[in-house]
Motif scaffolding. Structure first.
Motif, PDB file in Angstrom:
ATOM      1  N   HIS A   1      44.092 -33.020-139.479  1.00 17.32           N
ATOM      2  CA  HIS A   1      45.355 -33.403-140.132  1.00 17.32           C
ATOM      3  C   HIS A   1      46.232 -32.209-140.486  1.00 17.32           C
ATOM      4  CE1 HIS A   1      44.031 -37.534-140.209  1.00 17.32           C
ATOM      5  NE2 HIS A   1      42.911 -37.176-140.791  1.00 17.32           N
TER       6      HIS A   1
ATOM      7  N   SER B   1      50.538 -36.457-142.712  1.00 18.53           N
ATOM      8  CA  SER B   1      50.264 -35.753-141.454  1.00 18.53           C
ATOM      9  C   SER B   1      50.650 -36.604-140.249  1.00 18.53           C
ATOM     10  CB  SER B   1      48.790 -35.357-141.374  1.00 18.53           C
ATOM     11  OG  SER B   1      47.956 -36.447-141.025  1.00 18.53           O
ATOM     12  N   CYS B   2      50.564 -37.932-140.390  1.00 19.77           N
ATOM     13  CA  CYS B   2      51.004 -38.819-139.301  1.00 19.77           C
ATOM     14  C   CYS B   2      52.500 -38.657-139.052  1.00 19.77           C
ATOM     15  CB  CYS B   2      50.677 -40.277-139.634  1.00 19.77           C
ATOM     16  SG  CYS B   2      48.915 -40.663-139.687  1.00 19.77           S
TER      17      CYS B   2
ATOM     18  N   VAL C   1      46.787 -37.534-145.439  1.00 16.96           N
ATOM     19  CA  VAL C   1      46.571 -38.054-144.079  1.00 16.96           C
ATOM     20  C   VAL C   1      47.818 -38.777-143.585  1.00 16.96           C
ATOM     21  CG1 VAL C   1      45.276 -39.777-142.750  1.00 16.96           C
ATOM     22  CG2 VAL C   1      44.058 -38.182-144.257  1.00 16.96           C
TER      23      VAL C   1
ATOM     24  N   VAL D   1      45.941 -44.008-141.845  1.00 14.96           N
ATOM     25  CA  VAL D   1      46.425 -43.582-140.530  1.00 14.96           C
ATOM     26  C   VAL D   1      47.345 -44.668-139.993  1.00 14.96           C
ATOM     27  CG1 VAL D   1      45.729 -43.165-138.125  1.00 14.96           C
ATOM     28  CG2 VAL D   1      44.440 -42.129-140.000  1.00 14.96           C
TER      29      VAL D   1
END
Length: 421
Positions: free
Chosen positions: A100, A63-64, A60, A402
């Motif tokens: 994501h 993916s940010c 996650v 996140v």
């Protein structure tokens, strides 16, 4: 080109996160100004669900970062994971893929239901409840191994491997070592954020970065020029691994004497540490972090860099669950960029970090280097500093791991040069 060759080629530009113990994350949010009171009935003000598990948190967080890229490698990040059958596993699988953008090429949908981790979020504190995991069968483990074997057919190895957290029941002590031996090669960058199965894992890594890679003066192995490995853990974990007693409590700042004794004890206790690892990345809660060079022996000297802590005291309510996993993600992504990117790449870097962030990483590493010298320690310190900035940024967001990239870059930009202790 056959499908297996295509997979191997893709794998050589991918980060594989071994996060076997996934979870559905539930956030039970209490009414404003309310905290958990044991023994009382609590009604939710709001409920949310999302992704849980340390390896999944890394995916996650990466993916940010990768969302900022103009063009993406669809398999830049692969999760090697078991996702239980049923609605919980379906929800996590869908979120990882659709929200994501993470590939499920190394995902095994095993028969046991997926565990749920529940965070009870109060006005100024959060409490985490973690369920036990269902057992992975021998056949399910063999299926994951076959998937890994298919992707590495033809000699393809992962560019980076990230080993995260605990293992579900049914996994042997050597599971991480076995998977890493299949996935990693001499040129792979490996980050470990787990103490489970550590001895066999260090043995596997020592075999990968074998002793023939030492230079002619017996300093550090040359493998760091291409590949290498780091172990990320907190100061209290390091003290426990080395059988060093902390003078104060686990939440109190570790002293340099405790860290020094712990490094020497760790290397003495784990005979493959010197051959397997290049650095320890040590977090210490709200206190400064440390990058520690692995000495050749318990009696050898080593360098330690102290990295400044980010001050979050004026940021209001903080959500630290998953922050350590975000540190791991940011550190490995930055290390991949600093190790792999070249000035003549024309912005076509294949990894997780976009060029705008990569440029700032390179600039900061150059600023911190002594008279333009190429110091692998400063390179790793810059990567770890970026990871710490990402972890701090994730504390500002309620959802695990996140973060807003601009927050991380603000924190990273405010960091002073790491100090050699």
């Amino acid at each position: 080109m056959s499908p297996s060759q295509s997979s191997a080629d893709a794998l050589s530009q991918s980060v594989v996160v071994i996060g076997l113990n996934a979870a559905l994350q539930k956030r039970f949010i209490l009414a404003p100004n309310k905290n958990l009171e044991p023994g009382n009935v609590h009604r939710a003000h709001q409920c949310e669900t999302g992704v849980g598990g340390k390896g999944q948190d890394v995916g996650v967080a990466m993916s940010c970062l990768s969302d900022q890229k103009a063009s993406k490698n669809d398999e830049a990040v692969l999760l090697a994971q078991f996702l239980g059958m049923g609605p919980e596993g379906d929800a996590v699988s869908t979120t990882l893929r659709t929200r994501h953008g993470l590939s499920d090429a190394l995902t095994i949908r095993n028969a046991a239901p997926l565990r749920t981790c529940t965070t009870i979020v109060g006005a100024d504190e959060a409490t985490e409840l973690v369920e036990t995991s269902g057992e992975v069968t021998h056949e399910e483990m063999k299926l994951l191994q076959r998937k890994v074997e298919e992707m590495t057919t033809g000699g393809g190895k992962a560019d980076c491997v990230c080993i995260m957290g605990s293992m579900p029941p049914g996994c042997g002590e050597d599971t991480y070592a076995e998977l890493t031996s299949r996935l990693a090669g001499k040129e792979s960058l490996v980050l470990i954020d787990s103490v489970i199965g550590l001895d066999p894992l260090l043995g596997a890594l020592a075999a990968i970065y074998d002793t023939n890679d030492y230079d002619n003066v017996g300093s550090k192995k040359k493998g760091i020029v291409g590949g290498g490995a780091v172990l990320k853990l907190n100061a209290a974990e390091l003290c426990k691994l080395a059988d060093v007693t902390k003078t104060d409590g686990e939440a109190d700042q570790a002293t340099m004497e405790e860290l020094t004794a712990s490094v020497k004890g760790f290397v003495a206790k784990h005979s493959n540490a010197a051959g397997a690892l290049n650095y320890l990345c040590i977090t210490d809660g709200k206190w400064p972090g440390y990058l520690i060079e692995i000495p050749e022996s318990a009696s050898a000297s080593f360098r330690t860099w102290q990295l400044p802590a980010v001050d979050l005291s004026k940021e209001g309510m903080l959500y630290p669950i998953g922050a350590g996993d975000t540190v791991a993600a940011g550190t490995l992504a930055a290390w991949q960029y600093l190790q792999r990117h070249r000035a003549n790449d024309d912005g076509k870097f294949f990894g997780v970090v976009p060029s705008k962030i990569g440029t700032q990483l390179s600039d900061r590493k150059a600023q911190w280097s002594e008279e333009g010298e190429e110091d692998e320690g400063i390179k790793m310190a810059a990567a770890f500093a970026f990871g710490l900035a990402c972890g701090s940024a994730s504390c500002l967001q309620q959802e695990n791991s996140v973060f807003i990239v601009d927050d991380a870059m603000k924190f990273f930009g405010g960091m002073t040069k790491p100090v050699v202790q």
